[in-house]
Enzyme design. Structure first.
Site, PDB file in Angstrom:
ATOM      1  N   GLY A  10       0.722  -1.388  -0.055  1.00  0.00           N
ATOM      2  CA  GLY A  10      -0.081  -0.037   0.076  1.00  0.00           C
ATOM      3  C   GLY A  10       0.996   1.289   0.085  1.00  0.00           C
ATOM      4  N   ILE A 126       1.452   2.944   6.780  1.00  0.00           N
ATOM      5  CA  ILE A 126       0.659   3.772   7.902  1.00  0.00           C
ATOM      6  C   ILE A 126       0.151   3.013   9.110  1.00  0.00           C
ATOM      7  CG2 ILE A 126      -0.145   5.213   6.214  1.00  0.00           C
ATOM      8  CD1 ILE A 126      -2.919   3.822   6.347  1.00  0.00           C
ATOM      9  N   ASP A 127       0.369   1.667   9.183  1.00  0.00           N
ATOM     10  CA  ASP A 127      -0.190   0.781  10.153  1.00  0.00           C
ATOM     11  C   ASP A 127       0.967   0.842  11.201  1.00  0.00           C
ATOM     12  OD1 ASP A 127      -2.145   0.233   8.220  1.00  0.00           O
ATOM     13  OD2 ASP A 127      -1.237  -1.685   7.688  1.00  0.00           O
ATOM     14  N   ARG A 162     -26.105  12.631  18.071  1.00  0.00           N
ATOM     15  CA  ARG A 162     -25.700  11.328  17.373  1.00  0.00           C
ATOM     16  C   ARG A 162     -24.537  10.919  17.926  1.00  0.00           C
ATOM     17  NH1 ARG A 162     -25.897  14.013  11.410  1.00  0.00           N
ATOM     18  NH2 ARG A 162     -28.143  13.410  10.937  1.00  0.00           N
ATOM     19  N   ARG A 171      -5.014  -2.542   9.542  1.00  0.00           N
ATOM     20  CA  ARG A 171      -5.098  -4.062   9.336  1.00  0.00           C
ATOM     21  C   ARG A 171      -5.145  -4.727  10.992  1.00  0.00           C
ATOM     22  NH1 ARG A 171      -1.387  -5.939   4.717  1.00  0.00           N
ATOM     23  NH2 ARG A 171      -2.928  -5.605   3.321  1.00  0.00           N
ATOM     24  N   HIS A 271      -8.866   5.150   2.383  1.00  0.00           N
ATOM     25  CA  HIS A 271      -7.705   5.718   1.612  1.00  0.00           C
ATOM     26  C   HIS A 271      -7.244   7.149   1.979  1.00  0.00           C
ATOM     27  CE1 HIS A 271      -8.776   1.942  -0.211  1.00  0.00           C
ATOM     28  NE2 HIS A 271      -7.473   1.740  -0.045  1.00  0.00           N
ATOM     29  N   VAL A 272      -8.105   7.904   2.372  1.00  0.00           N
ATOM     30  CA  VAL A 272      -7.677   9.256   2.521  1.00  0.00           C
ATOM     31  C   VAL A 272      -6.745   9.354   3.713  1.00  0.00           C
ATOM     32  CG1 VAL A 272      -9.504   9.660   4.549  1.00  0.00           C
ATOM     33  CG2 VAL A 272      -9.021  11.692   2.964  1.00  0.00           C
ATOM     34  N   ARG A 274      -4.166   7.503   3.579  1.00  0.00           N
ATOM     35  CA  ARG A 274      -2.967   7.281   3.010  1.00  0.00           C
ATOM     36  C   ARG A 274      -2.438   8.229   1.998  1.00  0.00           C
ATOM     37  NH1 ARG A 274      -3.869   1.146   1.479  1.00  0.00           N
ATOM     38  NH2 ARG A 274      -3.336   2.000  -0.655  1.00  0.00           N
TER      39      ARG A 274
HETATM   40  O1  F6P Z   1      -1.125  -1.947   4.970  1.00  0.00           O
HETATM   41  C1  F6P Z   1      -1.823  -0.438   4.815  1.00  0.00           C
HETATM   42  C2  F6P Z   1      -3.158  -0.653   4.346  1.00  0.00           C
HETATM   43  O2  F6P Z   1      -3.689   0.725   4.245  1.00  0.00           O
HETATM   44  C3  F6P Z   1      -4.019  -1.354   5.731  1.00  0.00           C
HETATM   45  O3  F6P Z   1      -4.176  -0.540   6.758  1.00  0.00           O
HETATM   46  C4  F6P Z   1      -5.225  -1.806   4.940  1.00  0.00           C
HETATM   47  O4  F6P Z   1      -6.067  -2.526   5.568  1.00  0.00           O
HETATM   48  C5  F6P Z   1      -4.944  -1.797   3.480  1.00  0.00           C
HETATM   49  O5  F6P Z   1      -3.576  -1.297   3.524  1.00  0.00           O
HETATM   50  C6  F6P Z   1      -5.754  -1.669   2.440  1.00  0.00           C
HETATM   51  O6  F6P Z   1      -5.027  -1.990   1.407  1.00  0.00           O
HETATM   52  P1  F6P Z   1      -5.725  -1.753  -0.239  1.00  0.00           P
HETATM   53  O7  F6P Z   1      -5.437  -0.245  -0.388  1.00  0.00           O
HETATM   54  O8  F6P Z   1      -4.859  -2.851  -1.104  1.00  0.00           O
HETATM   55  O9  F6P Z   1      -7.112  -2.158  -0.047  1.00  0.00           O
END
Ligand code: F6P
Length: 341
Positions: A10, A126-127, A162, A171, A271-272, A274
């Protein structure tokens, strides 16, 4: 020296800063040739490469993503993947390889080092779940993005009375949830390392409403209830066998609404977390990792990863870094629990 560089897995903020640092140090100080491989191990297998000179890396420091592209290609899932890599490196005259990646990319790197390739890995994700380094770059940026989202959700949640559930990535490690939740003043933080009791979550939610404010619940995509299964949006797996996570946020919001009778909504940050420009911390860490990787190759090292220990950049065996994931220890979660409810 002729150095190959690739980004796998990723993407994350800071990858381009590493590429820039490798080129600036390698070309500028050692007169190296730097070759970039496109899309991770796919590019190495197919000898799909691009020369990287000083002009090619101008302006890269603040740019998110990776200019080399990335993929989750696993050469060891193919019969001839490793042989194709060895042949391509030989054909291109590569003396040393700098793979930038997480546990999967660096796992492949370790096997190639065992096969005789000179390899110095750079940890990214990022994890923040790579062992043997205090931090990976990308994590700080992701936490900043998630924290800002939580800050904003507090005000809209309070206005509408709310509950808001924020699903974050990570992950099987809860680092993003833990840090973003603590920094953002979340009322509940749920992480994969600590299966949660739904009754306790409901109690925290009701307590927060009773205080006149609306609850923010931060849930890691890999979190699960003590009596439940992992919630999955799809059953898809990648080439390394990782199942695609996602869906816990909406599932939990529905459960909270059903159990409390309070309107509950979910926000999936996805994905924001990342994308976009790296934070100052990640720019500096990525840059120092890139410089240290070139130093390690010139020192004759192989089978190692550069890593952060305190404020120092050190070298650790790839086998140690990829042996197990770095998970959130119970005492770190206990610190966050003080603020629940
Ligand atoms: O390992 C980084 C990560 O962003 C995880 O947090 C997430 O589960 C995974 O990649 C998502 O991957 P993809 O973008 O391939 O769905």
């Amino acid at each position: 020296m002729r150095i190959g560089i690739l980004t796998g897995g990723g993407d994350c903020p800071g990858l381009n800063a590493v590429i820039r640092a490798v080129v600036r140090k390698g070309v500028g100080e050692h007169g190296d040739d730097i070759i970039g491989f496109r899309d991770g191990w796919r590019g190495v297998m197919e000898a799909d490469s691009v020369p990287l000179d000083l002009a090619a890396v101008r302006g890269l420091l603040p740019r998110g993503g990776t200019v080399l592209g990335t993929s989750r290609t696993n050469p060891y899932a193919l019969d001839d993947g490793a042989d194709r890599i060895l042949a391509a490196l030989d054909r291109l005259g590569i003396d040393g390889l700098v793979p930038i990646g997480g546990e999967d990319t660096l796992g492949v790197a370790g096997r190639l080092a065992d096969a005789g390739v000179r390899v110095v890995g750079v940890p990214k994700t990022i994890d923040n779940d790579l062992d043997a380094t205090d931090y990976t770059f990308g994590f700080d940026t992701a936490v900043g993005v998630a924290m800002e989202a939580i800050d904003r959700l507090h005000t809209t949640g309070d206005s509408h009375h709310r509950a808001l559930v924020v699903e974050v990535m990570g992950r099987h490690a809860g680092w993003i949830a833990l840090h973003a939740g603590m920094a953002g003043g979340a009322n509940v933080i749920l992480i994969p390392e600590h299966p949660f009791d739904v009754d306790a979550v409901v109690r925290h939610v009701e307590h927060r409403f009773a205080s006149g404010f609306s609850p923010i619940i931060v849930v890691s995509e890999g979190a699960q209830a003590t009596d439940g299964d992992l919630v999955l949006a799809t059953g898809q797996k990648d080439a390394f066998g990782h199942v695609r996570l996602g869906g816990m946020g909406p599932a939990l919001a529905a459960l909270i609404e059903e159990r409390t009778g309070r309107e509950s909504r979910a926000v999936v940050l996805g994905h924001v977390q990342r994308g976009g420009t790296p934070s100052p911390f990640d720019r500096v860490l990525a840059t120092r990792f890139g410089l240290a990787a070139v130093d390690a190759l010139h020192a004759g090292e192989t089978g190692v990863m550069v890593a952060l220990r305190g404020t120092d950049i050190v070298r650790v065996p790839l086998s140690v870094a990829t042996a197990k994931l770095k998970l959130v220890p119970p005492e770190r979660y206990a610190e966050a629990e003080v603020f629940f409810g």
